[in-house]
Design a protein around this motif. Structure first.
Motif, mmCIF file in Angstrom:
data_model
loop_
_atom_site.group_PDB
_atom_site.id
_atom_site.type_symbol
_atom_site.label_atom_id
_atom_site.label_comp_id
_atom_site.label_asym_id
_atom_site.label_seq_id
_atom_site.Cartn_x
_atom_site.Cartn_y
_atom_site.Cartn_z
ATOM 1 N N MET A 94 -5.589 45.923 71.331
ATOM 2 C CA MET A 94 -5.676 45.683 69.895
ATOM 3 C C MET A 94 -4.903 44.431 69.480
ATOM 4 O O MET A 94 -5.351 43.665 68.617
ATOM 5 C CB MET A 94 -5.167 46.901 69.134
ATOM 6 C CG MET A 94 -6.082 48.119 69.254
ATOM 7 S SD MET A 94 -5.389 49.594 68.499
ATOM 8 C CE MET A 94 -5.198 49.042 66.823
ATOM 9 N N ASN A 95 -3.750 44.215 70.085
ATOM 10 C CA ASN A 95 -2.973 43.008 69.786
ATOM 11 C C ASN A 95 -3.712 41.752 70.216
ATOM 12 O O ASN A 95 -3.722 40.743 69.504
ATOM 13 C CB ASN A 95 -1.607 43.074 70.469
ATOM 14 C CG ASN A 95 -0.684 44.079 69.813
ATOM 15 O OD1 ASN A 95 -0.833 44.381 68.638
ATOM 16 N ND2 ASN A 95 0.256 44.605 70.579
ATOM 17 N N ALA A 96 -4.341 41.809 71.404
ATOM 18 C CA ALA A 96 -5.085 40.648 71.891
ATOM 19 C C ALA A 96 -6.276 40.348 70.979
ATOM 20 O O ALA A 96 -6.558 39.185 70.666
ATOM 21 C CB ALA A 96 -5.559 40.906 73.328
ATOM 22 N N GLU A 97 -6.968 41.408 70.557
ATOM 23 C CA GLU A 97 -8.098 41.209 69.650
ATOM 24 C C GLU A 97 -7.640 40.624 68.321
ATOM 25 O O GLU A 97 -8.295 39.746 67.749
ATOM 26 C CB GLU A 97 -8.811 42.547 69.410
ATOM 27 C CG GLU A 97 -9.630 43.031 70.595
ATOM 28 C CD GLU A 97 -10.339 44.334 70.294
ATOM 29 O OE1 GLU A 97 -9.832 45.103 69.451
ATOM 30 O OE2 GLU A 97 -11.388 44.586 70.886
ATOM 31 N N GLN A 98 -6.490 41.103 67.836
ATOM 32 C CA GLN A 98 -5.977 40.635 66.549
ATOM 33 C C GLN A 98 -5.584 39.169 66.608
ATOM 34 O O GLN A 98 -5.801 38.418 65.652
ATOM 35 C CB GLN A 98 -4.781 41.493 66.131
ATOM 36 C CG GLN A 98 -4.302 41.245 64.709
ATOM 37 C CD GLN A 98 -5.358 41.623 63.685
ATOM 38 O OE1 GLN A 98 -6.000 42.661 63.804
ATOM 39 N NE2 GLN A 98 -5.555 40.768 62.691
ATOM 40 N N VAL A 99 -5.009 38.767 67.738
ATOM 41 C CA VAL A 99 -4.617 37.361 67.892
ATOM 42 C C VAL A 99 -5.834 36.458 67.794
ATOM 43 O O VAL A 99 -5.825 35.443 67.090
ATOM 44 C CB VAL A 99 -3.895 37.158 69.251
ATOM 45 C CG1 VAL A 99 -3.790 35.678 69.574
ATOM 46 C CG2 VAL A 99 -2.507 37.775 69.203
ATOM 47 N N LEU A 100 -6.898 36.809 68.507
ATOM 48 C CA LEU A 100 -8.117 35.992 68.463
ATOM 49 C C LEU A 100 -8.740 35.996 67.070
ATOM 50 O O LEU A 100 -9.201 34.975 66.571
ATOM 51 C CB LEU A 100 -9.137 36.507 69.490
ATOM 52 C CG LEU A 100 -8.852 36.175 70.958
ATOM 53 C CD1 LEU A 100 -9.940 36.740 71.845
ATOM 54 C CD2 LEU A 100 -8.757 34.666 71.154
ATOM 55 N N THR A 101 -8.751 37.182 66.450
ATOM 56 C CA THR A 101 -9.335 37.284 65.109
ATOM 57 C C THR A 101 -8.580 36.414 64.115
ATOM 58 O O THR A 101 -9.178 35.664 63.330
ATOM 59 C CB THR A 101 -9.322 38.750 64.635
ATOM 60 O OG1 THR A 101 -10.038 39.555 65.569
ATOM 61 C CG2 THR A 101 -9.959 38.872 63.259
ATOM 62 N N ASP A 102 -7.266 36.496 64.147
ATOM 63 C CA ASP A 102 -6.453 35.695 63.223
ATOM 64 C C ASP A 102 -6.631 34.205 63.474
ATOM 65 O O ASP A 102 -6.662 33.400 62.539
ATOM 66 C CB ASP A 102 -4.977 36.068 63.363
ATOM 67 C CG ASP A 102 -4.670 37.430 62.773
ATOM 68 O OD1 ASP A 102 -5.510 37.944 62.011
ATOM 69 O OD2 ASP A 102 -3.594 37.986 63.084
ATOM 70 N N LYS A 103 -6.734 33.867 64.753
ATOM 71 C CA LYS A 103 -6.866 32.452 65.093
ATOM 72 C C LYS A 103 -8.117 31.853 64.450
ATOM 73 O O LYS A 103 -8.065 30.785 63.823
ATOM 74 C CB LYS A 103 -6.924 32.271 66.604
ATOM 75 C CG LYS A 103 -7.227 30.831 67.040
ATOM 76 C CD LYS A 103 -7.284 30.690 68.544
ATOM 77 C CE LYS A 103 -7.672 29.262 68.924
ATOM 78 N NZ LYS A 103 -7.724 29.073 70.385
#
Length: 403
Positions: free
Chosen positions: A177-186
């Motif tokens: 979930m953290n990895a997905e959130q990082v990409l989404t925010d980017k």
């Protein structure tokens, strides 16, 4: 019955308090508002986990719920069926089943409560075993009669509680979930595009002209809010602007997700690689794989607990889930199955008409399954013997004619 009436009266009084503006209804609060929605919702934000949960819960939602007696005969009209189809005022039968499956898989356990002809799912339930190994239930300090509630556990190695995705895959889930959130925010922020303003000279806070120029440059850079925008920024001697590369490396994060996302499926009972490959090659096999690996055990567990909840431990009546596997078969395959059942009259047998979406004729002839139109009913021993007998007599007549 006295205990049940007292509990029902308590619920009624608490609901009346809520109507008058109070928020003291422990029972309804635990049912309607829940206690872990934030965590559960964040899990569902992961698209892959959401898809797997949907595939599993949809099979149970589409299953027919039936009641059988001790001889295996289906009971068509029973009050329990009406409750299961319309469990309460705020959930339909389909919504209730999906919620129960998703909660069961994510949290590892679920608590259905039967209050008269209403069925609810309670949260924030405290359970304990006494010295006689009898389980007791409390919601907000209020005792729930054992015959009104069941503790359905996704059993692991603990007989007191079940285990779900939230516990089994906690570390993996948080990382994904953290990895997905990082990409989404980017990519929400335009790829985290930034600029580096370089000066050949030292920045002097007292230098008004220098500060004014720096602020003007920053204002120009910050005003770039669209990828199609073009800004021309004249710079004086000693100033330059370079783009600052994002520290977030997509390839590494995607490689991480490709490895660890698949592990989440194992906590739900399936191998994601196998399931994905089958989905691409043969949807029917994929659905059967999902059914046998994940859905069927849930149906068995739910059926056992709901039977005890509605009928008690001394009844021979059983609640069962009935899945029509033909729902997973493509229409063209159903047509081929129909042509294999009979040589002509593809829609004549009711079983084929129903499978292909035609209206059934509901006659004794169409309700039987034939090998072909000129032969007898499958499974009708007497008819088969008569057919063979007729064949033997005709053979004798032919033999006599030859002599």
């Amino acid at each position: 019955m006295g205990l049940k009436n007292r509990f029902s009266n308590f619920v009624y009084k608490q609901l009346e308090k809520e109507k008058r503006g109070g928020r003291e209804d422990i029972y309804s609060y635990s049912i309607r508002y829940g206690g872990r929605y934030a965590n559960d919702d964040s899990i569902l934000e992961s698209s892959d986990v959401y898809e797997l949960l949907q595939d599993i819960s949809n099979q149970l939602m589409l299953a027919d719920i039936i009641i059988e007696d001790g001889d295996g005969t289906e009971i068509l009209h029973h009050p329990a069926l009406k409750t299961l189809k319309n469990p309460n005022h705020y959930l339909s039968g389909s919504e209730f089943m999906k919620l129960m499956v998703n909660s069961y898989l994510i949290q590892g356990e679920v608590f259905p409560i039967l209050d008269g002809n209403q069925l609810h799912l309670a949260s924030n339930v405290y359970t304990e075993l006494d010295d006689r190994l009898v389980e007791h239930f409390k919601i907000g300090g209020e005792i729930i009669p054992p015959f009104m509630i069941r503790h359905i556990k996704n059993i692991g190695t603990n007989h007191l509680k079940g285990v779900g995705l939230m516990e089994l895959g906690k570390n993996t889930l948080e990382g994904v979930m953290n990895a997905e959130q990082v990409l989404t925010d980017k990519y929400k922020k335009g790829g985290l595009l930034a600029f580096l303003l370089k000066l050949d000279a030292h920045i002097n806070p007292q230098n008004g002209a220098q500060s004014k120029l720096i602020n003007a440059i920053l204002d120009q850079l910050e005003s770039i809010d669209e990828s199609r925008s073009v800004k021309l920024i004249p710079l004086g001697k000693g100033y330059s602007i370079d783009s600052l590369k994002s520290p977030i490396e997509d390839e590494k994060i995607l490689a991480y997700l490709n490895i660890y996302k698949k592990d989440l499926g194992k906590f739900l009972g399936i191998n994601v690689d196998t399931y994905t490959a089958l989905t691409k090659a043969d949807l029917e096999k994929a659905m059967m794989y999902l059914h046998n690996k994940a859905v069927k055990p849930i149906m068995k567990n739910f059926g056992d607990h709901l039977s005890l909840l509605f009928f008690g431990p001394h009844s021979d009546k059983r609640i069962k889930f009935k899945v029509n596997i033909l729902d997973f078969v493509p229409y063209s395959t159903k047509t081929n199955i129909g042509y294999n059942i009979v040589r002509t009259g593809i829609t004549s047998p009711d079983i084929v008409a129903d499978m292909l979406g035609f209206e059934k004729q509901n006659t004794p002839e169409t309700q039987a399954v034939y090998i072909s139109n000129d032969l007898t009913k499958i499974g009708d021993k007497k008819a088969t013997e008569d057919s063979l007998k007729g064949g033997d007599e005709s053979d004798k007549e032919e033999g006599n004619a030859d002599r």
